[in-house]
Design a protein around this motif. Structure first.
Motif, PDB file in Angstrom:
ATOM      1  N   LEU A  81       0.665  -1.269  -0.013  1.00  0.00           N
ATOM      2  CA  LEU A  81       0.155   0.152   0.063  1.00  0.00           C
ATOM      3  C   LEU A  81       0.817   1.321   0.021  1.00  0.00           C
ATOM      4  O   LEU A  81       0.577   2.078  -0.998  1.00  0.00           O
ATOM      5  N   TRP A  82       1.913   1.170   0.913  1.00  0.00           N
ATOM      6  CA  TRP A  82       2.837   2.428   0.917  1.00  0.00           C
ATOM      7  C   TRP A  82       3.289   2.707  -0.460  1.00  0.00           C
ATOM      8  O   TRP A  82       3.569   3.776  -0.742  1.00  0.00           O
ATOM      9  N   VAL A  83       4.149   1.607  -1.014  1.00  0.00           N
ATOM     10  CA  VAL A  83       4.654   1.691  -2.115  1.00  0.00           C
ATOM     11  C   VAL A  83       3.705   2.187  -3.323  1.00  0.00           C
ATOM     12  O   VAL A  83       4.155   3.050  -4.159  1.00  0.00           O
ATOM     13  N   THR A  84       2.689   1.490  -3.432  1.00  0.00           N
ATOM     14  CA  THR A  84       1.719   2.020  -4.580  1.00  0.00           C
ATOM     15  C   THR A  84       1.457   3.329  -4.172  1.00  0.00           C
ATOM     16  O   THR A  84       1.296   4.428  -5.309  1.00  0.00           O
ATOM     17  N   GLU A  85       0.904   3.890  -2.966  1.00  0.00           N
ATOM     18  CA  GLU A  85       0.220   5.208  -2.904  1.00  0.00           C
ATOM     19  C   GLU A  85       1.430   6.310  -2.837  1.00  0.00           C
ATOM     20  O   GLU A  85       1.066   7.387  -3.450  1.00  0.00           O
ATOM     21  N   ASN A  86       2.510   6.063  -2.424  1.00  0.00           N
ATOM     22  CA  ASN A  86       3.619   7.144  -2.236  1.00  0.00           C
ATOM     23  C   ASN A  86       4.442   7.198  -3.402  1.00  0.00           C
ATOM     24  O   ASN A  86       5.264   8.308  -3.637  1.00  0.00           O
ATOM     25  N   LEU A  87       4.717   6.145  -3.904  1.00  0.00           N
ATOM     26  CA  LEU A  87       5.826   6.196  -5.199  1.00  0.00           C
ATOM     27  C   LEU A  87       5.086   5.733  -6.478  1.00  0.00           C
ATOM     28  O   LEU A  87       5.219   6.774  -7.551  1.00  0.00           O
ATOM     29  N   VAL A  88       4.228   4.968  -6.663  1.00  0.00           N
ATOM     30  CA  VAL A  88       3.441   4.487  -7.995  1.00  0.00           C
ATOM     31  C   VAL A  88       2.397   5.734  -8.152  1.00  0.00           C
ATOM     32  O   VAL A  88       2.634   6.395  -9.425  1.00  0.00           O
ATOM     33  N   ASP A  89       1.676   5.879  -7.445  1.00  0.00           N
ATOM     34  CA  ASP A  89       0.615   7.050  -7.763  1.00  0.00           C
ATOM     35  C   ASP A  89       1.220   8.404  -7.774  1.00  0.00           C
ATOM     36  O   ASP A  89       0.422   9.015  -8.514  1.00  0.00           O
ATOM     37  N   LYS A  90       2.244   8.701  -7.371  1.00  0.00           N
ATOM     38  CA  LYS A  90       2.904   9.735  -7.198  1.00  0.00           C
ATOM     39  C   LYS A  90       3.773  10.066  -8.451  1.00  0.00           C
ATOM     40  O   LYS A  90       4.579  11.047  -8.707  1.00  0.00           O
ATOM     41  N   GLY A  91       4.051   8.961  -9.085  1.00  0.00           N
ATOM     42  CA  GLY A  91       4.777   9.188 -10.437  1.00  0.00           C
ATOM     43  C   GLY A  91       6.295   9.013 -10.236  1.00  0.00           C
ATOM     44  O   GLY A  91       7.049   8.991 -11.225  1.00  0.00           O
TER      45      GLY A  91
END
Ligand code: ARG
Length: 243
Positions: free
Chosen positions: A140-150
């Motif tokens: 969740l953290w990687v998805t929200e903070n890295l992937v979703d933010k580009g």
């Protein structure tokens, strides 16, 4: 008369035996040392002992069932298992689907890399492959903070069912970092050529989970945890597994 007596005796025997032999099916994902892991075909770890100790106080046996982490909550809801003990973080989203006990452990996330790889925390912000366990708070953290933010391309997040495979892939250079719970990352640094290069403060609390309509079981587990906190058994387990 004799027949009736026999029947009554058998019936009471059955009642007594069943009263003392409730077995709950406990779901976990056992690649999460030192909370749950398999050694010589046996389930071991902090969580495994915790639920067995609660069972001792409260009078139930446990049967451990190992499954993928992201199928634990669905298995609770469908009634395939009674309890989840899996280092599972109490999150708002999960608490909408299942009930959690009081917290029994706190953790943050860590960034784990190969030893001597030269990577530091910036490993997360490059074109590197980042491993997570599917459906975890690390995911969740990687998805929200890295992937979703580009910051990280979605092709560069690699999702695993077990941490054993993730760590093996890290060592084999198939991925460059893993984001996972700090106590577990710490443990892997003791058993594998890996090191921690950063802590992500997420302030997570672990709880034991049950299906929402099982308030009695929830109360039983809460009482068990509180008792083990009071009588020092939890502290004993912390020393046994974390020192
Ligand atoms: N605490 C994290 C979460 O709830 C990771 C738990 C992983 N547990 C496991 N047994 N594999 O998402």
């Amino acid at each position: 008369m004799a027949k009736k007596f026999l029947l009554v005796t058998l019936l009471s025997l059955f009642l007594v035996v069943s009263a003392f032999s409730i077995t709950y099916v406990v779901g976990t994902e056992a690649s999460f040392p030192p909370f749950e892991y398999v050694e010589k075909g046996e389930f071991l770890g902090f969580d495994i002992e915790l639920i067995k100790e609660i069972g001792k106080i409260k009078g139930f046996d446990v049967e451990i069932r190992d499954m993928s982490f992201d199928s634990l909550i669905p298995a609770l809801i469908s009634g395939n298992i009674d309890i989840v003990v899996a280092g599972m973080t109490i999150t708002e989203e999960r608490a909408r689907m299942v009930d959690f006990t009081v917290p029994y452990f706190s953790a943050n996330q860590s960034v784990l890399v190969r030893k001597d790889s030269g990577f530091n925390i910036t490993v997360l912000f490059g074109k590197n492959k980042i491993g997570v366990q599917t459906g975890t708070t690390g995911d969740l953290w990687v998805t929200e903070n890295l992937v979703d933010k580009g910051f990280l391309s979605k092709n560069n997040i690699v999702r695993y069912d077990t941490f054993n495979f993730a760590v093996r892939d890290l060592i084999n250079k198939n991925i460059d970092a893993i984001v996972l719970d700090n106590p577990v990352a710490e443990r892997f640094t003791k058993t594998d050529p890996v090191e921690i290069v950063g802590i992500i403060i997420t302030n997570e609390n672990y709880g034991i989970a049950v299906k929402k309509d099982r308030k009695d079981l929830l109360n039983t587990l809460n009482e068990g945890i509180l008792e083990l906190q009071k009588n020092g058994k939890i502290d004993e387990l912390v020393i046994k597994y974390f020192q």
